[in-house]
Scaffold this motif. Structure first.
Motif, PDB file in Angstrom:
ATOM      1  N   SER A   1     -62.953  35.978 -35.049  1.00 29.68           N
ATOM      2  CA  SER A   1     -62.969  36.679 -33.768  1.00 29.68           C
ATOM      3  C   SER A   1     -63.097  38.182 -33.979  1.00 29.68           C
ATOM      4  O   SER A   1     -63.861  38.851 -33.284  1.00 29.68           O
ATOM      5  CB  SER A   1     -61.693  36.367 -32.983  1.00 29.68           C
ATOM      6  OG  SER A   1     -61.608  37.161 -31.825  1.00 29.68           O
TER       7      SER A   1
ATOM      8  N   ASN B   1     -56.157  22.625 -32.496  1.00 27.35           N
ATOM      9  CA  ASN B   1     -57.135  22.575 -31.404  1.00 27.35           C
ATOM     10  C   ASN B   1     -56.490  22.343 -30.046  1.00 27.35           C
ATOM     11  O   ASN B   1     -57.089  22.666 -29.019  1.00 27.35           O
ATOM     12  CB  ASN B   1     -58.183  21.498 -31.679  1.00 27.35           C
ATOM     13  CG  ASN B   1     -59.107  21.877 -32.808  1.00 27.35           C
ATOM     14  OD1 ASN B   1     -59.345  23.045 -33.070  1.00 27.35           O
ATOM     15  ND2 ASN B   1     -59.630  20.883 -33.500  1.00 27.35           N
TER      16      ASN B   1
ATOM     17  N   ALA C   1     -59.509  31.826 -37.808  1.00 29.99           N
ATOM     18  CA  ALA C   1     -59.989  32.022 -36.432  1.00 29.99           C
ATOM     19  C   ALA C   1     -59.842  33.484 -36.015  1.00 29.99           C
ATOM     20  O   ALA C   1     -60.727  34.043 -35.355  1.00 29.99           O
ATOM     21  CB  ALA C   1     -59.232  31.108 -35.479  1.00 29.99           C
ATOM     22  N   ILE C   2     -58.742  34.122 -36.385  1.00 28.70           N
ATOM     23  CA  ILE C   2     -58.523  35.539 -36.068  1.00 28.70           C
ATOM     24  C   ILE C   2     -59.581  36.394 -36.758  1.00 28.70           C
ATOM     25  O   ILE C   2     -60.175  37.291 -36.146  1.00 28.70           O
ATOM     26  CB  ILE C   2     -57.103  35.979 -36.467  1.00 28.70           C
ATOM     27  CG1 ILE C   2     -56.068  35.316 -35.556  1.00 28.70           C
ATOM     28  CG2 ILE C   2     -56.970  37.501 -36.429  1.00 28.70           C
ATOM     29  CD1 ILE C   2     -54.633  35.462 -36.043  1.00 28.70           C
TER      30      ILE C   2
ATOM     31  N   TYR D   1     -59.243  37.533 -29.738  1.00 34.61           N
ATOM     32  CA  TYR D   1     -58.323  36.462 -30.126  1.00 34.61           C
ATOM     33  C   TYR D   1     -57.269  37.009 -31.082  1.00 34.61           C
ATOM     34  O   TYR D   1     -57.603  37.628 -32.097  1.00 34.61           O
ATOM     35  CB  TYR D   1     -59.126  35.347 -30.793  1.00 34.61           C
ATOM     36  CG  TYR D   1     -58.296  34.216 -31.324  1.00 34.61           C
ATOM     37  CD1 TYR D   1     -57.794  33.237 -30.482  1.00 34.61           C
ATOM     38  CD2 TYR D   1     -58.025  34.104 -32.677  1.00 34.61           C
ATOM     39  CE1 TYR D   1     -57.044  32.187 -30.960  1.00 34.61           C
ATOM     40  CE2 TYR D   1     -57.279  33.057 -33.174  1.00 34.61           C
ATOM     41  CZ  TYR D   1     -56.791  32.097 -32.312  1.00 34.61           C
ATOM     42  OH  TYR D   1     -56.037  31.060 -32.803  1.00 34.61           O
TER      43      TYR D   1
ATOM     44  N   ASP E   1     -55.342  29.489 -38.319  1.00 36.01           N
ATOM     45  CA  ASP E   1     -55.222  30.616 -37.392  1.00 36.01           C
ATOM     46  C   ASP E   1     -55.787  31.897 -38.006  1.00 36.01           C
ATOM     47  O   ASP E   1     -56.502  32.652 -37.345  1.00 36.01           O
ATOM     48  CB  ASP E   1     -53.762  30.808 -37.002  1.00 36.01           C
ATOM     49  CG  ASP E   1     -53.591  31.313 -35.587  1.00 36.01           C
ATOM     50  OD1 ASP E   1     -54.575  31.371 -34.826  1.00 36.01           O
ATOM     51  OD2 ASP E   1     -52.440  31.625 -35.227  1.00 36.01           O
TER      52      ASP E   1
ATOM     53  N   ASP F   1     -54.815  29.525 -26.824  1.00 41.62           N
ATOM     54  CA  ASP F   1     -55.208  30.751 -27.507  1.00 41.62           C
ATOM     55  C   ASP F   1     -54.532  31.950 -26.861  1.00 41.62           C
ATOM     56  O   ASP F   1     -54.339  31.985 -25.652  1.00 41.62           O
ATOM     57  CB  ASP F   1     -56.729  30.958 -27.423  1.00 41.62           C
ATOM     58  CG  ASP F   1     -57.502  29.890 -28.166  1.00 41.62           C
ATOM     59  OD1 ASP F   1     -56.942  29.287 -29.098  1.00 41.62           O
ATOM     60  OD2 ASP F   1     -58.677  29.666 -27.815  1.00 41.62           O
ATOM     61  N   ARG F   2     -54.175  32.926 -27.679  1.00 45.88           N
ATOM     62  CA  ARG F   2     -53.671  34.201 -27.176  1.00 45.88           C
ATOM     63  C   ARG F   2     -54.792  35.217 -27.357  1.00 45.88           C
ATOM     64  O   ARG F   2     -55.294  35.400 -28.453  1.00 45.88           O
ATOM     65  CB  ARG F   2     -52.422  34.632 -27.943  1.00 45.88           C
ATOM     66  CG  ARG F   2     -51.245  33.692 -27.732  1.00 45.88           C
ATOM     67  CD  ARG F   2     -49.987  34.128 -28.455  1.00 45.88           C
ATOM     68  NE  ARG F   2     -50.270  34.395 -29.859  1.00 45.88           N
ATOM     69  CZ  ARG F   2     -49.768  35.415 -30.547  1.00 45.88           C
ATOM     70  NH1 ARG F   2     -48.961  36.272 -29.978  1.00 45.88           N
ATOM     71  NH2 ARG F   2     -50.071  35.589 -31.810  1.00 45.88           N
ATOM     72  N   ILE F   3     -55.170  35.846 -26.236  1.00 43.99           N
ATOM     73  CA  ILE F   3     -56.291  36.786 -26.247  1.00 43.99           C
ATOM     74  C   ILE F   3     -55.868  38.065 -25.544  1.00 43.99           C
ATOM     75  O   ILE F   3     -55.189  38.023 -24.522  1.00 43.99           O
ATOM     76  CB  ILE F   3     -57.518  36.173 -25.535  1.00 43.99           C
ATOM     77  CG1 ILE F   3     -57.949  34.910 -26.271  1.00 43.99           C
ATOM     78  CG2 ILE F   3     -58.656  37.174 -25.436  1.00 43.99           C
ATOM     79  CD1 ILE F   3     -59.043  34.134 -25.592  1.00 43.99           C
TER      80      ILE F   3
ATOM     81  N   GLY G   1     -54.510  34.918 -32.003  1.00 46.14           N
ATOM     82  CA  GLY G   1     -53.781  33.801 -32.592  1.00 46.14           C
ATOM     83  C   GLY G   1     -53.429  32.734 -31.573  1.00 46.14           C
ATOM     84  O   GLY G   1     -53.653  32.885 -30.376  1.00 46.14           O
ATOM     85  N   LYS G   2     -52.892  31.657 -32.090  1.00 45.47           N
ATOM     86  CA  LYS G   2     -52.505  30.526 -31.250  1.00 45.47           C
ATOM     87  C   LYS G   2     -51.143  30.771 -30.616  1.00 45.47           C
ATOM     88  O   LYS G   2     -50.315  31.523 -31.116  1.00 45.47           O
ATOM     89  CB  LYS G   2     -52.445  29.241 -32.085  1.00 45.47           C
ATOM     90  CG  LYS G   2     -53.804  28.702 -32.467  1.00 45.47           C
ATOM     91  CD  LYS G   2     -54.550  28.235 -31.247  1.00 45.47           C
ATOM     92  CE  LYS G   2     -55.847  27.545 -31.590  1.00 45.47           C
ATOM     93  NZ  LYS G   2     -56.562  27.047 -30.429  1.00 45.47           N
ATOM     94  N   ASP G   3     -50.908  30.082 -29.513  1.00 43.58           N
ATOM     95  CA  ASP G   3     -49.618  30.104 -28.831  1.00 43.58           C
ATOM     96  C   ASP G   3     -48.793  28.939 -29.394  1.00 43.58           C
ATOM     97  O   ASP G   3     -49.107  27.782 -29.157  1.00 43.58           O
ATOM     98  CB  ASP G   3     -49.825  29.939 -27.327  1.00 43.58           C
ATOM     99  CG  ASP G   3     -48.529  29.930 -26.539  1.00 43.58           C
ATOM    100  OD1 ASP G   3     -47.448  30.018 -27.159  1.00 43.58           O
ATOM    101  OD2 ASP G   3     -48.604  29.818 -25.308  1.00 43.58           O
TER     102      ASP G   3
END
Length: 99
Positions: free
Chosen positions: A79, A29, A75-76, A41, A72, A33-35, A43-45
Motif C-alpha cells: 500500500s 482476509n 500488505a502495508i 492502508y 500485514d 482494514d484500517r485506512i 494494517g488490519k483491525d
C-alpha cells in the motif's frame, strides 16, 4: 497449448499448505482494514482476533500471530509503495501543467 506442465513450475494449491497457514490467510482476509487519508492502508483491525482463534481452534497463538503480522507487513508495504507511486504521478502531472 501443447506443452506438458513442468512440476516445479506449478504453483502450490491450498492443500499443499499446513492448516495453520490456510487458517491464518482466511483470518487475515476476513479482518477489516484500517485506512487513513493521506497514508492509506495502515494494517488490519485485530478487534475480532479472539473470535477467529476460537473458530479455528488455534493452539499455537504465537505462530499464528507471526503469520498474520507477516501478511500485514507485506500488505502495508504494498500500500505504501502504491501511495508513493500515485503521489509521484500527481506531482508529474501538476508540474507539467505549470510549464
Amino acid at each position: 497449448m501443447g506443452n506438458e506442465p513442468v512440476e516445479e513450475e506449478i504453483p502450490p494449491s491450498w492443500e499443499d499448505f499446513p492448516e495453520m497457514v490456510v487458517n491464518a490467510v482466511a483470518t487475515f482476509n476476513s479482518m477489516g482494514d484500517r485506512i487513513q487519508a493521506e497514508v492509506g492502508y495502515i494494517g488490519k483491525d485485530y478487534t475480532n482476533l479472539n473470535h477467529y482463534l476460537e473458530v479455528y481452534g488455534v493452539e499455537d497463538k504465537e505462530f499464528f500471530l507471526q503469520l498474520l503480522n507477516w501478511l500485514d507487513a507485506r500488505a502495508i508495504k504494498k500500500s505504501s509503495e502504491e501511495m508513493k507511486r500515485q503521489l509521484e504521478k500527481m506531482k508529474r502531472q501538476t508540474s507539467g501543467k505549470r510549464s
